[in-house]
Design an enzyme around this catalytic site. Structure first.
Site, PDB file in Angstrom:
ATOM      1  N   TRP A   1      -6.863   7.653  -1.301  1.00  0.00           N
ATOM      2  CA  TRP A   1      -8.336   7.674  -1.317  1.00  0.00           C
ATOM      3  C   TRP A   1      -8.812   8.254   0.013  1.00  0.00           C
ATOM      4  O   TRP A   1      -8.336   7.843   1.062  1.00  0.00           O
ATOM      5  CB  TRP A   1      -8.851   6.248  -1.498  1.00  0.00           C
ATOM      6  CG  TRP A   1     -10.338   6.088  -1.504  1.00  0.00           C
ATOM      7  CD1 TRP A   1     -11.241   6.862  -2.176  1.00  0.00           C
ATOM      8  CD2 TRP A   1     -11.100   5.073  -0.827  1.00  0.00           C
ATOM      9  NE1 TRP A   1     -12.517   6.388  -1.951  1.00  0.00           N
ATOM     10  CE2 TRP A   1     -12.453   5.298  -1.129  1.00  0.00           C
ATOM     11  CE3 TRP A   1     -10.755   4.010   0.005  1.00  0.00           C
ATOM     12  CZ2 TRP A   1     -13.474   4.487  -0.643  1.00  0.00           C
ATOM     13  CZ3 TRP A   1     -11.762   3.197   0.492  1.00  0.00           C
ATOM     14  CH2 TRP A   1     -13.108   3.438   0.166  1.00  0.00           C
TER      15      TRP A   1
ATOM     16  N   ASP B   1      -4.405  -2.597  -1.855  1.00  0.00           N
ATOM     17  CA  ASP B   1      -5.766  -2.184  -2.211  1.00  0.00           C
ATOM     18  C   ASP B   1      -5.870  -2.279  -3.733  1.00  0.00           C
ATOM     19  O   ASP B   1      -5.206  -1.557  -4.469  1.00  0.00           O
ATOM     20  CB  ASP B   1      -6.019  -0.749  -1.732  1.00  0.00           C
ATOM     21  CG  ASP B   1      -7.459  -0.312  -1.993  1.00  0.00           C
ATOM     22  OD1 ASP B   1      -8.125  -0.937  -2.841  1.00  0.00           O
ATOM     23  OD2 ASP B   1      -7.904   0.663  -1.359  1.00  0.00           O
TER      24      ASP B   1
ATOM     25  N   LYS C   1     -15.924  -1.443  -9.693  1.00  0.00           N
ATOM     26  CA  LYS C   1     -15.629  -0.684 -10.914  1.00  0.00           C
ATOM     27  C   LYS C   1     -15.568  -1.611 -12.128  1.00  0.00           C
ATOM     28  O   LYS C   1     -16.193  -1.342 -13.143  1.00  0.00           O
ATOM     29  CB  LYS C   1     -14.301   0.064 -10.785  1.00  0.00           C
ATOM     30  CG  LYS C   1     -14.007   0.632  -9.409  1.00  0.00           C
ATOM     31  CD  LYS C   1     -14.746   1.896  -9.110  1.00  0.00           C
ATOM     32  CE  LYS C   1     -14.683   2.172  -7.622  1.00  0.00           C
ATOM     33  NZ  LYS C   1     -14.924   3.511  -7.209  1.00  0.00           N
TER      34      LYS C   1
HETATM   35  C1  LIG Z   1      -8.616   3.163  -3.758  1.00  0.00           C
HETATM   36  C2  LIG Z   1      -9.960   2.636  -3.417  1.00  0.00           C
HETATM   37  N1  LIG Z   1     -10.068   1.625  -2.556  1.00  0.00           N
HETATM   38  C3  LIG Z   1     -11.263   1.113  -2.228  1.00  0.00           C
HETATM   39  C4  LIG Z   1     -12.418   1.628  -2.755  1.00  0.00           C
HETATM   40  C5  LIG Z   1     -13.734   1.044  -2.298  1.00  0.00           C
HETATM   41  O1  LIG Z   1     -14.380   0.327  -3.231  1.00  0.00           O
HETATM   42  P1  LIG Z   1     -15.848  -0.267  -2.981  1.00  0.00           P
HETATM   43  O2  LIG Z   1     -16.782   0.689  -3.589  1.00  0.00           O
HETATM   44  O3  LIG Z   1     -15.802  -1.592  -3.635  1.00  0.00           O
HETATM   45  O4  LIG Z   1     -16.052  -0.371  -1.507  1.00  0.00           O
HETATM   46  C6  LIG Z   1     -12.372   2.690  -3.651  1.00  0.00           C
HETATM   47  C7  LIG Z   1     -13.613   3.248  -4.209  1.00  0.00           C
HETATM   48  O5  LIG Z   1     -13.685   4.311  -4.706  1.00  0.00           O
HETATM   49  C8  LIG Z   1     -11.103   3.204  -3.988  1.00  0.00           C
HETATM   50  O6  LIG Z   1     -10.984   4.224  -4.840  1.00  0.00           O
END
Ligand SMILES: Cc1ncc(COP(=O)(O)O)c(C=O)c1O
Length: 400
Positions: free
Chosen positions: A131, A212, A247
């Protein structure tokens, strides 16, 4: 320094793409860039379980007083139960320090602050690719960042041997970030045997896993998606876990997530929690309560909980269906090529293998927006856009 001589920061690559999409006047443009779920109408809707929870809260909420620094206590219990499963109390027996956080990003950043302060100098190893915000989050907190090879472009998957070899060489005391399921951006997850091996390696070599867990329920189901996490937790003494309800409950902008610190002994959990609270106090004092209150209402009410499970399953099945349709649409147009990898990948994203030149071609010539590196948000496809997108991808492949 004066404020007037500060130069602009580079635009965020993914959010910048959404901005460009918004300004694109072409009527047949398609946004497959940003990582949010979209329904058949191209909307990112409020789930019905959340709408009903809003109504319950409207009736019952009596105060907007500050939440405790570590968040609404019931939320912590529900978030741990969701991530670790219904038996988590027996599983972890007092070894889990849970904190409500502003989304998964907040959990990652607080975890990063904890690491920098209490494991100074420890590197955080990120998969390649990962990410796009991971590097920024850990670097901003002052953690050195390194990379381990993850995605194998030749097989369009994860090669367990190469992955495990790389993890054998991570120094003891360093930290390894692992996507629990639905790897972003590749959609490629290790198989069960590889997770078992990774747990053995972590325990033997002595690196700390930082999990994560942003897409629970989007892969094979809520319980199935946590199995990799449970496999590793059964082997390692300690771990950090960041979770997100952005999500799977569609609570994106409400900022709902949790940081779970799993300690070797129950006695260690309380001091860790106290340090996490100290970090939070100086960052944002205490978390926003509304989204977490909604999540608690859904998770704690059998009727709303069942409704959520159904809505989550509907989202998961829509994405899986889109994978099938995209793979079939491309295979019909290019029968000599193998697109089965699109169906094998998990979660919202498909790593298409398109080059950056092809990604630019798609955007400039066809108005189809995907992320540099070739990440397609499969959830963004609709029956109305599928053929257009398949034709555009084929044209992009032929363009170079
Ligand atoms: C792999 C990953 N980790 C963390 C997040 C962060 O999520 P949040 O929107 O809850 O901060 C995302 C969001 O796209 C993600 O794809």
């Amino acid at each position: 320094m004066t404020l007037s001589n500060i130069a602009s920061a580079p635009a965020d690559p993914i959010l910048g793409l959404t901005e460009a999409f918004r300004h694109d006047p072409r009527p047949d443009k398609v946004n497959l860039g940003v990582g949010v779920f979209m329904n058949e109408q191209g909307a990112t809707p409020v789930l019905e379980c959340i709408r009903r929870a809003e109504r319950v809260l409207w009736e019952t909420e009596r105060t907007k007083n500050y939440a405790p620094i570590s968040g609404i206590p019931e939320f912590g219990v529900e978030a741990a139960r969701l991530a670790l499963g219904p038996d988590f109390h027996q599983l972890a027996a007092g070894r889990v320090a849970v904190t409500q956080t502003p989304g998964g990003t907040g959990a990652l950043r607080i975890g990063a602050e904890l690491l920098r302060q209490f494991r100074p100098g420890a590197a955080v190893w990120l998969p390649t690719p990962t990410w796009e915000n991971h590097k920024g989050v850990f670097t901003a907190a002052g953690c050195p960042v390194k990379e381990y090879p993850y995605y194998d472009a030749a097989t369009r998957g994860v090669e367990p041997e190469a992955l495990c070899q790389a993890l054998e060489h991570v120094p003891a005391g360093d930290v390894v970030l692992l996507h629990v399921c639905c790897h972003n951006p590749t959609g490629a997850d290790p198989d069960a045997a590889a997770w078992t091996r990774m747990g053995d390696i972590a325990a033997r070599v002595g690196w700390l896993p930082f999990f994560d867990f942003a897409y629970q329920g989007f892969g094979d189901g809520l319980a199935e998606d946590r199995s990799s996490l449970l496999t590793m937790l059964a082997k390692v003494p300690e771990a950090l876990v960041s979770t997100s309800l952005s999500k799977n409950m569609g609570l994106y902008g409400e900022r709902v997530g949790a940081l779970l610190a799993i300690t070797e002994t129950p006695a260690a959990a309380q001091p860790v929690l106290s340090q996490i609270k100290r970090i939070i106090r100086t960052l944002y004092s205490n978390p926003p309560r509304h989204g977490a209150a909604l999540a608690c209402t859904v998770l704690g009410n059998p009727e709303l909980h069942d409704l959520w499970l159904q809505e989550l399953e509907d989202m998961r099945l829509r994405i899986a269906g889109n994978r099938q349709r995209l793979a079939a649409g491309l295979a019909n147009r290019l029968p000599e090529r193998d697109f089965a990898f699109i169906v094998r990948q998990k979660g919202m994203f498909s790593f298409s293998g398109l080059t950056d030149a092809q990604v630019n071609f798609l955007r400039e010539e066809k108005g189809v927006y995907i992320v540099k590196g070739g990440r397609i948000n499969v959830a963004g496809l609709t029956q109305g856009t599928l053929d257009y997108v398949c034709d555009a991808i084929v044209a992009a492949m032929r363009s170079s």
